[in-house]
Design a protein around this motif. Structure first.
Motif, PDB file in Angstrom:
ATOM      1  N   UNK B  10       0.774  -1.122   0.012  1.00 27.70           N
ATOM      2  CA  UNK B  10       0.081   0.133  -0.017  1.00 27.70           C
ATOM      3  C   UNK B  10       0.780   1.245   0.234  1.00 27.70           C
ATOM      4  N   UNK B  11       2.337   1.204   0.555  1.00 30.51           N
ATOM      5  CA  UNK B  11       2.676   2.235   0.546  1.00 30.51           C
ATOM      6  C   UNK B  11       4.120   2.452  -0.382  1.00 30.51           C
ATOM      7  N   UNK B  35       6.505   8.086   3.520  1.00 28.81           N
ATOM      8  CA  UNK B  35       5.568   8.514   4.860  1.00 28.81           C
ATOM      9  C   UNK B  35       6.587   8.442   6.153  1.00 28.81           C
ATOM     10  N   UNK B  76      -0.334   6.583  -0.899  1.00 32.82           N
ATOM     11  CA  UNK B  76      -1.365   7.385  -0.054  1.00 32.82           C
ATOM     12  C   UNK B  76      -1.017   8.411   0.893  1.00 32.82           C
ATOM     13  N   UNK B  77      -1.494   9.444   1.071  1.00 37.11           N
ATOM     14  CA  UNK B  77      -1.158  10.475   1.945  1.00 37.11           C
ATOM     15  C   UNK B  77      -2.387  10.809   2.883  1.00 37.11           C
ATOM     16  N   UNK B  78      -1.850  11.355   3.992  1.00 35.49           N
ATOM     17  CA  UNK B  78      -3.152  11.686   5.023  1.00 35.49           C
ATOM     18  C   UNK B  78      -3.824  12.905   4.763  1.00 35.49           C
ATOM     19  N   UNK B  79      -3.439  13.972   3.726  1.00 38.06           N
ATOM     20  CA  UNK B  79      -4.127  14.963   3.534  1.00 38.06           C
ATOM     21  C   UNK B  79      -3.585  15.405   2.330  1.00 38.06           C
ATOM     22  N   UNK B 112      -8.953  17.452  -0.886  1.00 37.12           N
ATOM     23  CA  UNK B 112      -9.008  16.788  -1.960  1.00 37.12           C
ATOM     24  C   UNK B 112      -8.626  15.124  -1.428  1.00 37.12           C
ATOM     25  N   UNK B 113      -8.870  14.382  -2.325  1.00 35.52           N
ATOM     26  CA  UNK B 113      -8.660  12.839  -2.006  1.00 35.52           C
ATOM     27  C   UNK B 113      -7.251  12.630  -2.187  1.00 35.52           C
ATOM     28  N   UNK B 115      -6.205   9.321  -0.654  1.00 38.44           N
ATOM     29  CA  UNK B 115      -5.828   8.030  -0.134  1.00 38.44           C
ATOM     30  C   UNK B 115      -5.575   7.023  -1.060  1.00 38.44           C
ATOM     31  N   UNK B 116      -5.496   7.301  -2.414  1.00 44.17           N
ATOM     32  CA  UNK B 116      -5.124   6.326  -3.119  1.00 44.17           C
ATOM     33  C   UNK B 116      -4.560   7.151  -4.706  1.00 44.17           C
ATOM     34  N   UNK B 190      -9.649  10.656  -9.722  1.00 43.11           N
ATOM     35  CA  UNK B 190      -8.322  10.087  -9.407  1.00 43.11           C
ATOM     36  C   UNK B 190      -7.318  11.033  -9.433  1.00 43.11           C
ATOM     37  N   UNK B 253       2.987  15.813   8.698  1.00 37.03           N
ATOM     38  CA  UNK B 253       4.028  15.281   7.738  1.00 37.03           C
ATOM     39  C   UNK B 253       3.500  14.552   6.623  1.00 37.03           C
ATOM     40  N   UNK B 255       1.716  15.946   4.316  1.00 41.16           N
ATOM     41  CA  UNK B 255       0.521  16.723   3.438  1.00 41.16           C
ATOM     42  C   UNK B 255       0.907  17.104   2.168  1.00 41.16           C
TER      43      UNK B 255
END
Lengths: 332, 332
Positions: B10-11, B35, B76-79, B112-113, B115-116, B190, B253, B255
């Protein structure tokens, strides 16, 4: 199964919590963080369930569980989508503001910050100079992977955990459509989740028809602000919101789909009555104020100020707290 | 230093990439994912910089770097906060639609999204039945922790990496203010980042005044769609956007603050001219179409369809690719 994340680093330390929220046991031997558990749920959930079982039977080392030591169950998440899923709330706010509701606006999911949830007992920081700070209380689902186009059954099956959510909102810059005055997203200053997140099976028959049917208790300074029924007057339940969020794109494990504030209409279909007058009351201050405008003509409920405490909790049929309490003090 | 994440779980799997993008070395001995590196940058960055140095000198084992093996640097990022930071774009779209621009709307940051992210060479999936699929090309900053209220200097210092971003957008459901027709966020179907993210020092004097001053090259089916200058006609540079994003709340961190599409005005201040006529052209199809409406009266540029390929790249003064190329094929 009930899970919590004790404060530790950026992602917390996963613990399994007893059904009565009095004791906990470390989940580290299975998986160190909730995000990692969600990333590979099929692998980790059975071992976590076994720990939960052993905890109930006292057959595993445990320690006293303190809600104030908790981070939000996911201290940071990769995605959050939020909807005003109880249409009474946006309708009331618009009505009080004398604005027309744009058709079809209510219930739309917006992207919301998820990178830094407050702990459920963290203070709210130094008040708000403009005096329009509010806390909006609702529900949240934490999902596994949800494929694009998932139907209601698939969405329900992908909900790993349910918990409470509180959004810290500043109302002075909001337009009726929920956007900031300069067209950017409303600055939800922060949000928090309840100390404990629970698997849907823990909710028993209160989890049905794709929604949670329990009352949400909101207190301000130990006085009831509201106790609205989350299963009533709702536009979309959590299951329908998860399916809606997955309509255009798949959702990754650990996505939070949140909804709030919970809002009940009055028996005449109009604004709900205040809790102090025997009504269901409100799950945020803005709705209390809007109802005052529409029924009495003047506003008695102030926004949050230094010294205020808001407490949000939901209890089961036996009067026991399901998720623990979100409780935020506004500091001076 | 140039960093990339090869596809893995995933990362992704963090690698350090040579300046000329031909070779890479595994960063696993330092830190396995980007990350994690961002979460503790002060600790890991020096060791990653040392690896980059050794890679340039050939004093560390390395392998051939293939852009098509990359995930987005942060898969994927948290923000993510996104802004239409070149005001020519939203102005042109509104003008072409005959709509008034709500005052002050342009440039607002929206959630904005994140997560993927698509991989930078992933296919775009099965076209769009409504025929309104578009790719919007711009820039992105990946930040460390940014305290609330950070000024421009602090915001600049918190930008760890810079890269390119492409947003996949469906225009049929957009209102002029960028919201979906039912009031929810625009369904950016996307987004992807360029294969390689680089520290600001790699950008030399092109990174100045809080913005990146290079041309963004956008090709459709090997024909130039546009080559707008990212340092011109911009409302807010990346540094100002990071500071704006941190105005109401701190940023964690990892973002991503993104901006796009890059948009240059014509020399008369009106719509930019098409690349085929010697103008700067466009970084998305919707702007090309809007310019056609406003200058010619009819639309010649179709939205994306099966078989189309869009390529997005930025080159340094010597003509070498800085970030590698985002290249998406639309499948049938």
């Amino acid at each position: 199964m009930k899970l919590a994340s004790l404060k530790h680093g950026r992602d917390g330390r996963l613990v399994v919590v007893s059904r009565d929220l009095t004791r906990a046991t470390d989940a580290f031997i299975v998986v160190p963080t909730l995000q990692q558990a969600l990333d590979d749920w099929e692998r980790y959930a059975p071992a976590l369930e076994a720990l939960a079982e052993q905890l109930e039977h006292g057959s595993v080392p445990s320690f006293r569980f303190h809600e104030h030591e908790c981070a939000s169950p996911l201290p940071r998440a990769y995605a959050r989508r939020h909807a005003a899923a109880w249409p009474g709330y946006p309708a009331l706010l618009r009505q009080a503001a004398g604005a027309e509701a744009p058709s079809g606006t209510a219930g739309g999911l917006r992207h919301a910050a998820s990178d830094a949830f407050l702990g459920p007992r963290d203070p709210l920081g130094p008040g708000d100079p403009a005096g329009s700070l509010d806390l909006s209380a609702g529900l949240a689902a934490i999902t596994g992977d949800v494929p694009q186009g998932a139907d209601a059954a698939a969405a329900a099956g992908a909900i790993r955990l349910v918990t409470l959510v509180a959004e810290v909102i500043r109302h002075d810059r909001l337009r009726p459509d929920g956007l900031d005055l300069d067209g950017a997203d409303a600055p939800a200053l922060a949000a928090s989740l309840a100390p404990v997140a629970v698997t849907p099976d823990e909710l028993g028959e209160a989890w049905r028809d794709g929604a949670l049917h329990r009352k949400l208790q909101v207190h301000r300074n130990d006085k009831p602000l509201g106790c609205p029924e989350a299963g009533a007057d709702l536009g979309s339940g959590l299951v329908a919101l998860v399916a809606e969020a997955a309509r255009h794109r798949s959702l990754g494990a650990g996505t939070i789909v949140s909804a709030g504030p919970v809002s009940n209409r009055g028996i005449d279909g109009g604004p709900g009555r205040p809790a102090a007058e025997g009504g269901a009351g409100y799950a945020c201050l803005a709705e209390a104020r809007a109802a005052e405008v529409l029924t009495g003509g003047w506003v008695r409920t102030p926004y949050l100020a230094a010294g205020d405490r808001l407490r949000i909790e939901m209890k089961d049929g036996g009067g026991h707290s399901i998720f623990g309490a979100i409780e935020h003090d506004v500091t001076g």
